[in-house]
Scaffold this active site. Sequence first.
Site, PDB file in Angstrom:
ATOM      1  N   ASN A  97     -36.908 -16.573 -32.635  1.00  0.00           N
ATOM      2  CA  ASN A  97     -36.418 -17.623 -31.731  1.00  0.00           C
ATOM      3  C   ASN A  97     -35.728 -18.787 -32.459  1.00  0.00           C
ATOM      4  N   TYR A 138     -21.632 -20.440 -33.946  1.00  0.00           N
ATOM      5  CA  TYR A 138     -22.829 -20.111 -33.147  1.00  0.00           C
ATOM      6  C   TYR A 138     -22.599 -18.838 -32.315  1.00  0.00           C
ATOM      7  N   ALA A 139     -21.430 -18.755 -31.661  1.00  0.00           N
ATOM      8  CA  ALA A 139     -21.141 -17.577 -30.833  1.00  0.00           C
ATOM      9  C   ALA A 139     -21.106 -16.319 -31.703  1.00  0.00           C
ATOM     10  N   ALA A 140     -20.513 -16.440 -32.905  1.00  0.00           N
ATOM     11  CA  ALA A 140     -20.479 -15.283 -33.819  1.00  0.00           C
ATOM     12  C   ALA A 140     -21.898 -14.870 -34.193  1.00  0.00           C
ATOM     13  N   SER A 195     -27.622 -15.620 -26.808  1.00  0.00           N
ATOM     14  CA  SER A 195     -27.203 -16.775 -26.001  1.00  0.00           C
ATOM     15  C   SER A 195     -26.001 -16.384 -25.150  1.00  0.00           C
ATOM     16  N   VAL A 230     -36.563 -19.903 -42.092  1.00  0.00           N
ATOM     17  CA  VAL A 230     -36.360 -18.459 -41.889  1.00  0.00           C
ATOM     18  C   VAL A 230     -35.182 -17.898 -42.687  1.00  0.00           C
ATOM     19  N   LYS A 261     -24.694 -15.376 -32.528  1.00  0.00           N
ATOM     20  CA  LYS A 261     -25.477 -14.840 -31.409  1.00  0.00           C
ATOM     21  C   LYS A 261     -24.948 -13.476 -30.953  1.00  0.00           C
TER      22      LYS A 261
HETATM   23  N1  CAA Z   1     -12.979 -25.783 -22.189  1.00  0.00           N
HETATM   24  C1  CAA Z   1     -11.662 -26.041 -22.406  1.00  0.00           C
HETATM   25  N2  CAA Z   1     -11.235 -27.022 -23.215  1.00  0.00           N
HETATM   26  C2  CAA Z   1     -12.160 -27.781 -23.800  1.00  0.00           C
HETATM   27  C3  CAA Z   1     -13.530 -27.583 -23.610  1.00  0.00           C
HETATM   28  C4  CAA Z   1     -13.926 -26.546 -22.754  1.00  0.00           C
HETATM   29  N3  CAA Z   1     -15.215 -26.249 -22.531  1.00  0.00           N
HETATM   30  N4  CAA Z   1     -14.189 -28.489 -24.335  1.00  0.00           N
HETATM   31  C5  CAA Z   1     -13.266 -29.248 -24.958  1.00  0.00           C
HETATM   32  N5  CAA Z   1     -12.038 -28.825 -24.618  1.00  0.00           N
HETATM   33  C6  CAA Z   1     -10.769 -29.390 -25.060  1.00  0.00           C
HETATM   34  C7  CAA Z   1     -10.715 -30.879 -24.763  1.00  0.00           C
HETATM   35  O1  CAA Z   1     -10.262 -31.142 -23.459  1.00  0.00           O
HETATM   36  C8  CAA Z   1      -9.738 -31.372 -25.817  1.00  0.00           C
HETATM   37  O2  CAA Z   1      -8.445 -31.044 -25.387  1.00  0.00           O
HETATM   38  P1  CAA Z   1      -7.167 -31.938 -25.864  1.00  0.00           P
HETATM   39  O3  CAA Z   1      -7.137 -31.843 -27.367  1.00  0.00           O
HETATM   40  O4  CAA Z   1      -6.033 -31.264 -25.201  1.00  0.00           O
HETATM   41  O5  CAA Z   1      -7.456 -33.313 -25.360  1.00  0.00           O
HETATM   42  C9  CAA Z   1     -10.022 -30.464 -27.009  1.00  0.00           C
HETATM   43  O6  CAA Z   1     -10.663 -29.280 -26.471  1.00  0.00           O
HETATM   44  C10 CAA Z   1     -10.941 -31.126 -28.020  1.00  0.00           C
HETATM   45  O7  CAA Z   1     -12.178 -31.465 -27.367  1.00  0.00           O
HETATM   46  P2  CAA Z   1     -13.041 -32.729 -27.794  1.00  0.00           P
HETATM   47  O8  CAA Z   1     -12.214 -33.977 -27.621  1.00  0.00           O
HETATM   48  O9  CAA Z   1     -14.347 -32.683 -27.109  1.00  0.00           O
HETATM   49  O10 CAA Z   1     -13.205 -32.478 -29.351  1.00  0.00           O
HETATM   50  P3  CAA Z   1     -14.198 -33.147 -30.336  1.00  0.00           P
HETATM   51  O11 CAA Z   1     -13.722 -32.782 -31.693  1.00  0.00           O
HETATM   52  O12 CAA Z   1     -14.431 -34.583 -30.020  1.00  0.00           O
HETATM   53  O13 CAA Z   1     -15.603 -32.412 -30.033  1.00  0.00           O
HETATM   54  C11 CAA Z   1     -17.107 -30.587 -29.802  1.00  0.00           C
HETATM   55  C12 CAA Z   1     -15.697 -31.020 -30.183  1.00  0.00           C
HETATM   56  C13 CAA Z   1     -18.095 -31.179 -30.813  1.00  0.00           C
HETATM   57  C14 CAA Z   1     -17.133 -29.073 -29.902  1.00  0.00           C
HETATM   58  C15 CAA Z   1     -17.441 -31.092 -28.381  1.00  0.00           C
HETATM   59  O14 CAA Z   1     -16.408 -30.679 -27.517  1.00  0.00           O
HETATM   60  C16 CAA Z   1     -18.754 -30.538 -27.877  1.00  0.00           C
HETATM   61  O15 CAA Z   1     -19.829 -30.993 -28.225  1.00  0.00           O
HETATM   62  N6  CAA Z   1     -18.672 -29.525 -27.013  1.00  0.00           N
HETATM   63  C17 CAA Z   1     -19.848 -28.859 -26.475  1.00  0.00           C
HETATM   64  C18 CAA Z   1     -20.016 -27.523 -27.152  1.00  0.00           C
HETATM   65  C19 CAA Z   1     -21.131 -26.786 -26.477  1.00  0.00           C
HETATM   66  O16 CAA Z   1     -21.014 -26.346 -25.331  1.00  0.00           O
HETATM   67  N7  CAA Z   1     -22.261 -26.614 -27.178  1.00  0.00           N
HETATM   68  C20 CAA Z   1     -23.410 -25.969 -26.628  1.00  0.00           C
HETATM   69  C21 CAA Z   1     -24.659 -26.530 -27.325  1.00  0.00           C
HETATM   70  S1  CAA Z   1     -26.168 -25.906 -26.595  1.00  0.00           S
HETATM   71  C22 CAA Z   1     -26.233 -24.343 -27.138  1.00  0.00           C
HETATM   72  O17 CAA Z   1     -25.500 -23.903 -27.990  1.00  0.00           O
HETATM   73  C23 CAA Z   1     -27.280 -23.464 -26.538  1.00  0.00           C
HETATM   74  C24 CAA Z   1     -26.686 -22.220 -26.084  1.00  0.00           C
HETATM   75  O18 CAA Z   1     -26.984 -21.169 -26.639  1.00  0.00           O
HETATM   76  C25 CAA Z   1     -25.792 -22.228 -24.923  1.00  0.00           C
HETATM   77  P1  NAI Z   2     -34.732 -26.421 -30.404  1.00  0.00           P
HETATM   78  O1  NAI Z   2     -33.759 -27.091 -31.294  1.00  0.00           O
HETATM   79  O2  NAI Z   2     -35.446 -27.206 -29.357  1.00  0.00           O
HETATM   80  O3  NAI Z   2     -35.819 -25.647 -31.262  1.00  0.00           O
HETATM   81  C1  NAI Z   2     -35.454 -24.825 -32.324  1.00  0.00           C
HETATM   82  C2  NAI Z   2     -36.574 -24.818 -33.335  1.00  0.00           C
HETATM   83  O4  NAI Z   2     -36.163 -23.994 -34.423  1.00  0.00           O
HETATM   84  C3  NAI Z   2     -36.874 -26.208 -33.918  1.00  0.00           C
HETATM   85  O5  NAI Z   2     -38.271 -26.446 -33.880  1.00  0.00           O
HETATM   86  C4  NAI Z   2     -36.355 -26.119 -35.331  1.00  0.00           C
HETATM   87  O6  NAI Z   2     -37.073 -26.926 -36.239  1.00  0.00           O
HETATM   88  C5  NAI Z   2     -36.520 -24.638 -35.624  1.00  0.00           C
HETATM   89  N1  NAI Z   2     -35.666 -24.166 -36.701  1.00  0.00           N
HETATM   90  C6  NAI Z   2     -34.335 -24.390 -36.853  1.00  0.00           C
HETATM   91  N2  NAI Z   2     -33.902 -23.851 -37.980  1.00  0.00           N
HETATM   92  C7  NAI Z   2     -34.967 -23.273 -38.573  1.00  0.00           C
HETATM   93  C8  NAI Z   2     -35.149 -22.554 -39.781  1.00  0.00           C
HETATM   94  N3  NAI Z   2     -34.135 -22.352 -40.634  1.00  0.00           N
HETATM   95  N4  NAI Z   2     -36.373 -22.091 -40.071  1.00  0.00           N
HETATM   96  C9  NAI Z   2     -37.401 -22.313 -39.227  1.00  0.00           C
HETATM   97  N5  NAI Z   2     -37.294 -22.992 -38.099  1.00  0.00           N
HETATM   98  C10 NAI Z   2     -36.089 -23.458 -37.756  1.00  0.00           C
HETATM   99  O7  NAI Z   2     -33.901 -25.225 -29.742  1.00  0.00           O
HETATM  100  P2  NAI Z   2     -34.227 -24.319 -28.487  1.00  0.00           P
HETATM  101  O8  NAI Z   2     -33.321 -24.714 -27.413  1.00  0.00           O
HETATM  102  O9  NAI Z   2     -35.669 -24.242 -28.239  1.00  0.00           O
HETATM  103  O10 NAI Z   2     -33.676 -22.907 -29.042  1.00  0.00           O
HETATM  104  C11 NAI Z   2     -34.487 -21.807 -29.309  1.00  0.00           C
HETATM  105  C12 NAI Z   2     -33.592 -20.591 -29.443  1.00  0.00           C
HETATM  106  O11 NAI Z   2     -32.931 -20.360 -28.213  1.00  0.00           O
HETATM  107  C13 NAI Z   2     -32.489 -20.724 -30.492  1.00  0.00           C
HETATM  108  O12 NAI Z   2     -32.291 -19.502 -31.141  1.00  0.00           O
HETATM  109  C14 NAI Z   2     -31.272 -21.068 -29.665  1.00  0.00           C
HETATM  110  O13 NAI Z   2     -30.091 -20.706 -30.309  1.00  0.00           O
HETATM  111  C15 NAI Z   2     -31.543 -20.236 -28.431  1.00  0.00           C
HETATM  112  N6  NAI Z   2     -30.843 -20.672 -27.250  1.00  0.00           N
HETATM  113  C16 NAI Z   2     -31.030 -21.934 -26.753  1.00  0.00           C
HETATM  114  C17 NAI Z   2     -30.364 -22.324 -25.617  1.00  0.00           C
HETATM  115  C18 NAI Z   2     -30.480 -23.690 -25.037  1.00  0.00           C
HETATM  116  O14 NAI Z   2     -29.660 -24.010 -24.169  1.00  0.00           O
HETATM  117  N7  NAI Z   2     -31.437 -24.511 -25.436  1.00  0.00           N
HETATM  118  C19 NAI Z   2     -29.466 -21.386 -24.909  1.00  0.00           C
HETATM  119  C20 NAI Z   2     -29.364 -20.089 -25.521  1.00  0.00           C
HETATM  120  C21 NAI Z   2     -30.039 -19.760 -26.650  1.00  0.00           C
END
Ligand code: CAA
Ligand code: NAI
Length: 245
Positions: A88, A153-155, A140, A62, A157
């Site tokens: 999506n 990611y936050a920026a 998100s 995309v 979304k």
């Molecule tokens: N709140 C406050 N502090 C936090 C925190 C949190 N949520 N997470 C981490 N920290 C702190 C840690 O305690 C640590 O503190 P110290 O340096 O004082 O020990 C510091 O921040 C560094 O944390 P990490 O050791 O975890 O750092 P890292 O470099 O090993 O990993 C990371 C960084 C990759 C970002 C890892 O923390 C991570 O994977 N976090 C999860 C991020 C997340 O929530 N992603 C969501 C994915 S799903 C999604 O995105 C769908 C959606 O739309 C919601």
């Molecule tokens: P997922 O990783 O299971 O699926 C995402 C799909 O998008 C995959 O099939 C991937 O191949 C496809 N994709 C990624 N980059 C692409 C690109 N450049 N062109 C075409 N396809 C691409 O993720 P999920 O969880 O189903 O997420 C769907 C949407 O929902 C995303 O926008 C995600 O940011 C959002 N979202 C997900 C949350 C969660 O907790 N899973 C929470 C909030 C939002």
Amino acid sequence: MRLQGKVAIITGAANGIGLEAARVFLKEGAKVALVDYDAMTGEKRVAELQAEGEAAFYQVDVSNESQVVEMVAMVKERFGKIDILINNAGITKDNMLLKMSGEDFQKVMEVNVNGVFNCTQAVVPHMLENGKGKIINTSSVSGIYGNVGQTNYAASKAAVVGMTKSWAKEFGRKNINVNAVAPGFVETAMVETIPEKMIQTMLQLVPLQRLGKPSDVANAYLYLASDESDYVNGTVLHVDGGVMM
Ligand code: CAA
Ligand code: NAI
């Protein structure tokens, strides 16, 4: 059959929420173009979905404008019109700010922001021709509240919310509704990357005390894609169990 006779494009439909949305939309009578860059999974899913209704797969990145333009032309050619666009597809590349590379910041913006821009810009002319359309963007909780480790990611979304509200104003008078869904943490591959301890901490912030299911989000897409939401425009529907991060 809430989408009887409608034609929908769903991006990121090979997996997770997008795949579930494709299933729900087919069940409700829509013809569905599943768009994803993961061709192997996408082709397999479409083969499985044939029993549910008319579905076709398109391999597209995309963030690649010319691929998107070509795909939209092919969908129009095959299905005759485009009623619904579900933006999506999305990715994460999480890291703490001081460890995040410019490349990882850029990549997430290219897919999550430029991807939504590309698909919407290519589809809107067809909706204008139809005199009606539904566009649903995927934000998100991270875009609403921010999240540690998710600067990029936050920026992206939050940008999706801004684009949604701008397009709702731009195209409302043309009978095109533009809304967003802001899911909380949903059980898909995207969430599997989060350490289990963090999931447990995060769950304490969710009044419903569970992760979301792909169907929770797919049903929100369905409502916003159906005629039932004809007077809903420019809104961000939170599907997050009531989380306050
Ligand atoms: N709140 C406050 N502090 C936090 C925190 C949190 N949520 N997470 C981490 N920290 C702190 C840690 O305690 C640590 O503190 P110290 O340096 O004082 O020990 C510091 O921040 C560094 O944390 P990490 O050791 O975890 O750092 P890292 O470099 O090993 O990993 C990371 C960084 C990759 C970002 C890892 O923390 C991570 O994977 N976090 C999860 C991020 C997340 O929530 N992603 C969501 C994915 S799903 C999604 O995105 C769908 C959606 O739309 C919601
Ligand atoms: P997922 O990783 O299971 O699926 C995402 C799909 O998008 C995959 O099939 C991937 O191949 C496809 N994709 C990624 N980059 C692409 C690109 N450049 N062109 C075409 N396809 C691409 O993720 P999920 O969880 O189903 O997420 C769907 C949407 O929902 C995303 O926008 C995600 O940011 C959002 N979202 C997900 C949350 C969660 O907790 N899973 C929470 C909030 C939002």
